[in-house]
Design a protein around this motif. Structure first.
Motif, short mmCIF file in Angstrom:
data_model
loop_
_atom_site.label_atom_id
_atom_site.label_comp_id
_atom_site.label_asym_id
_atom_site.label_seq_id
_atom_site.Cartn_x
_atom_site.Cartn_y
_atom_site.Cartn_z
N CYS A 160 41.91 -25.91 1.32
CA CYS A 160 41.90 -26.92 0.27
C CYS A 160 40.95 -28.07 0.64
O CYS A 160 40.16 -28.54 -0.19
N THR A 179 37.58 -29.07 -1.38
CA THR A 179 37.47 -30.43 -1.93
C THR A 179 36.16 -31.07 -1.51
O THR A 179 35.46 -31.68 -2.33
N GLU A 194 36.13 -35.36 -2.99
CA GLU A 194 37.16 -36.18 -3.61
C GLU A 194 38.35 -36.35 -2.66
O GLU A 194 38.63 -35.47 -1.84
N LEU A 248 41.95 -36.26 -1.14
CA LEU A 248 42.97 -35.23 -1.27
C LEU A 248 44.31 -35.74 -0.76
O LEU A 248 44.41 -36.24 0.35
N PHE A 271 40.20 -23.96 -7.46
CA PHE A 271 39.60 -25.29 -7.57
C PHE A 271 38.58 -25.35 -8.71
O PHE A 271 38.52 -26.35 -9.45
#
Length: 252
Positions: A21, A25, A31, A33, A124
């Motif tokens: 993840c 990202t 961004e 998280l 995503f």
């Protein structure tokens, strides 16, 4: 910021999903998280209910029917979240392919890191595209010279055709650009009402309507004409509730 919930029976597996993840990202714009992680016998629904944050993405491993019941509770807590199911192919699909859960992705377990990353990446991409689509659903994009401007539809009071240009009353600003009311009318949602060949109004800004004088009074003290051509349509929209029934008439 993207908020994520991860639930796995094995902590090592949970950390692997977490790392994927973070990687995706960064890959898609770095961004911020925020992650909630639960593993083992901990009840994810009880733990999540103590959190005040909203959740965008859920990565959830199903091994037992108890996991399914917990996930139903997670769905109730986060109705707008997107869910990826992680489960063995031996788990019956009718456990989780149900309206009470509504997953959008599936990761079969066990799987190698490459497959995991591909699935997480696709998850995503799905999320980013949907978020962007929702953003533009509330936006009117106009061209001013060589630049584009993105206007929040909720802040547009009305649009006026002035010769070959359009004037948009936007908050306290007036924006001029070349365009056609006919073309703009096709792009605007149903709360925007064509009431004159030169005017489209945002019905949420109508304060009063004077049918006998054929005009609207807008909240910004603008008086907008209603032409004979559009009068019957305006009256029908009033009856249908598209225009607020409580607006009433004013006396000029």
């Amino acid at each position: 910021m993207i908020s994520i919930l991860i639930y796995c029976h094995d902590e090592k597996h949970m950390e692997e999903i977490h790392e994927l993840c973070k990687y995706n990202t960064v890959l898609m714009g770095n961004e911020e998280l925020a992650v909630l992680k639960y593993s083992g016998d901990e009840s994810p629904s009880e733990a999540a209910s103590r959190e005040s944050t909203s959740i965008d993405l859920v990565f959830y491993e199903i091994c037992t029917e108890t996991d399914v019941e917990e996930l139903k509770k997670i769905r109730l807590l986060y109705e707008e979240a997107e869910i990826m199911i992680m489960a063995s192919l031996s788990i019956p699909t009718n456990w989780y392919l149900i309206p009470d859960i509504r997953p959008v992705m599936f990761l079969s377990e066990p799987s190698n890191k490459i497959t995991k990353n591909e699935q997480v990446h696709d998850f995503f991409v799905f999320f980013y595209r949907k978020r962007m689509k929702n953003h533009f659903a509330d936006t009117l994009v106009i061209d001013i010279k060589k630049d584009k401007r993105y206007l929040n539809l909720n802040r547009i009071i009305c649009l006026e055709a002035c010769e070959k240009k359009i004037k948009i009353y936007y908050d306290q600003e007036q924006i001029h650009f070349y365009g056609s009311l006919k073309e703009l009318e096709k792009k605007l949602p149903s709360n925007f009402i064509r009431c004159h060949r030169s005017f489209i109004v945002n019905s949420t800004y109508i304060s009063r309507m004077n049918i006998s004088q054929n005009n609207f009074l807008m909240r910004e003290k603008l008086v907008i004409p209603i032409s004979k051509k559009y009068k019957n349509k305006v009256i029908q929209l009033l009856k249908q509730g598209i225009i607020n029934r409580e607006i009433g008439e004013y006396q000029s």
